[in-house]
Design an enzyme around this catalytic site. Structure first.
Site, PDB file in Angstrom:
ATOM      1  N   ASP A  14      -6.673   0.263   0.288  1.00  0.00           N
ATOM      2  CA  ASP A  14      -6.812   0.071   1.728  1.00  0.00           C
ATOM      3  C   ASP A  14      -8.266  -0.327   1.998  1.00  0.00           C
ATOM      4  OD1 ASP A  14      -8.262   2.369   1.420  1.00  0.00           O
ATOM      5  OD2 ASP A  14      -7.001   3.619   2.667  1.00  0.00           O
ATOM      6  N   LYS A  21       0.835  -1.211   0.000  1.00  0.00           N
ATOM      7  CA  LYS A  21       0.000   0.000   0.000  1.00  0.00           C
ATOM      8  C   LYS A  21       0.874   1.266   0.000  1.00  0.00           C
ATOM      9  CE  LYS A  21      -3.054   3.173   1.151  1.00  0.00           C
ATOM     10  NZ  LYS A  21      -3.130   3.581   2.554  1.00  0.00           N
ATOM     11  N   PHE A  62     -11.683   8.597  -3.488  1.00  0.00           N
ATOM     12  CA  PHE A  62     -11.153   8.521  -2.134  1.00  0.00           C
ATOM     13  C   PHE A  62     -11.481   9.810  -1.366  1.00  0.00           C
ATOM     14  CE2 PHE A  62      -7.856   9.137   1.052  1.00  0.00           C
ATOM     15  CZ  PHE A  62      -7.769   7.882   1.648  1.00  0.00           C
TER      16      PHE A  62
END
Ligand SMILES: *[C@@H]1O[C@H](CO)[C@@H](O)[C@H](O)[C@H]1NC(C)=O
Length: 440
Positions: free
Chosen positions: A285, A266, A336
């Site tokens: 995530d 990540k 996001f």
């Protein structure tokens, strides 16, 4: 315009500083509200100043709906500089801005493309316009994202600032707009400043936790590996080497990043996307996983938190990558941001007695200047603007519980009122605004 600023014509749909500098890409921008000079400020004038300290200068930005204003502040030098030198410095700042904000990339074209490919994106595009990927310095980006594990935006911001204050000398002093009390600005420390063995435990004491030793060991690895090379242009050899990852294939560059301490898939992918030019990379995530389940039909539970296995990581990547295409990582950052709690009222109309929700261009312009509430910009005609705005507000209200309920680890900011309360309140406000509007 305030003294010393230069103007770069730039529509806010290409770049929204209020969104881009606060959505978990960079953690080092300071934001100051501007004191309004007139009793009735021009609705098109900037409302905030943004500041970022580079190695040799402080960059200050302001934004109006169609212009980016910039200036740079240098350490006081005892020798006055010539007009030629000054012009050169300003040209450097402009070149940095073009590079950092990747202004050669036409964001509106990308938004059009993603809207054609993805109805979910289409619904969000007007509310979350102007969100582009920054092209950050790889070293700063790497360290910031080593800090990001099990962390949130406000705490990562604190850590980034702590690093600068403790490991860099102050570069310039400047009062915030409208103030007389000077504030010091510190550049991001280079690898050599964080490589000494004692830095790990010092950072632990500064509340970095286990991330402290990770940062120190990563810095030490880099410095040792590149000690024999010569620094150039104010940058250490290790920093320059990190920049060469931009020329590598994505998977080769990722392998290099994964060698560092505190860097998993990540974190490596965040760095690839945000500073190594790998625009197709989607860092996954729990939030991104949940977005893929709720909005893009990835199978999985939207209530049970899944373990992020490499297989699941790849599944999410393939799914979203196929939808969004070459610039998938950029599209991901818009989604996001829309999912962040701190953006739960971003881009929504903000009705109040002095600025009633209205459909005239003049009043729409007022919305442009309000902090964190940019306008709805896409519709061409007034009539369609009115229609689409109404539908959108309705959709946004309906979507809020879905889009805003990210919680748990990772990057998220909480408001104090509960989600249900905020949705109710928003609904009341929106209804009231429309009632008031119909009366006009
Ligand atoms: C961020 O994390 C810290 C430490 O876990 C916590 O104390 C703080 O409340 C969190 N802040 C937000 C805004 O979520």
């Amino acid at each position: 315009m305030a003294a010393g600023f230069r103007a770069l014509p730039l529509p806010i749909v290409q770049l929204s500083l209020a969104a881009v500098l606060k959505c978990g890409q960079s953690f080092r921008w300071s934001v100051f509200p501007l004191p309004s000079e007139a009793a009735t400020p021009d609705p098109g004038s900037p409302t905030h100043e943004y500041r970022f300290c580079l190695r040799d200068r402080l960059v200050c930005l302001r934004q109006s709906p169609d212009t980016l204003f910039y200036r740079s502040v240098f350490p006081q030098s005892p020798i006055a500089i010539s007009a030629t030198q000054e012009a050169l410095q300003e040209a450097e700042t402009l070149a940095w801005l073009r590079d950092y904000f990747q202004l050669d990339v036409d964001l509106v074209k990308l938004y059009d493309d993603w809207s054609m490919r993805d109805p979910v994106f289409m619904k969000l595009r007007d509310r979350f316009s102007g969100i582009r990927m920054l092209r950050q310095d790889p070293w700063e980006n790497l360290v910031s994202f080593i800090c990001s594990s099990n962390n949130n935006i406000s705490r990562i911001t604190q850590m980034a600032n702590t690093l600068c204050k403790h490991y860099s000398p102050p570069l310039v002093s400047l009062p915030p707009p409208g103030s007389t009390e000077s504030e010091s600005y510190y550049p991001f420390p280079p690898p050599s400043s964080l490589a000494a063995p004692e830095v790990g435990s010092a950072l632990r004491k500064l509340a970095f936790g286990y991330r402290g030793p990770f940062i120190q060991r990563t810095a030490e690895m880099l410095v040792n590996a590149h000690a024999s090379e010569n620094p150039q242009g104010g940058r250490e050899a290790a920093e320059l080497w990190l920049m060469t990852l931009r020329e590598m294939e994505t998977s080769a560059a990722r392998e290099e990043l994964l060698k560092f301490i505190g860097v998993g898939r990540k974190v490596a992918d965040c760095v690839l996307l945000m500073s190594i030019d790998k625009r197709e990379v989607i860092p996954v995530d729990t939030h991104v996983h949940q977005i893929a389940i709720k909005h893009y039909g990835l199978r999985g539970s939207s209530t049970a938190k899944a373990n992020m296995t490499p297989k699941l990581y790849d599944e999410v990547n393939t799914k979203l990558g196929n939808i969004w295409g070459d610039y998938a990582g950029w599209a991901h950052s818009v989604l996001f941001t829309a999912d962040l709690k701190s953006f739960s009222s971003y881009g929504l109309p903000s009705p109040s007695p002095s600025t009633p929700l209205a459909h005239t261009p003049k009043l729409l312009k007022i919305a442009v200047t309000m902090p964190l509430t940019p306008p709805l910009t896409a519709s061409p005609s007034l009539a369609s603007k009115k229609r689409s705005r109404r539908t959108m507000v309705q959709e946004v209200v309906n979507d809020l519980p879905v889009l805003v309920d990210s919680a748990g680890e990772g990057v998220s900011l909480g408001g104090d009122s509960s989600l249900a309360d905020r949705v109710k309140k928003r609904r009341r406000l929106v209804t009231a605004a429309y009632t008031a509007n119909e009366a006009l």
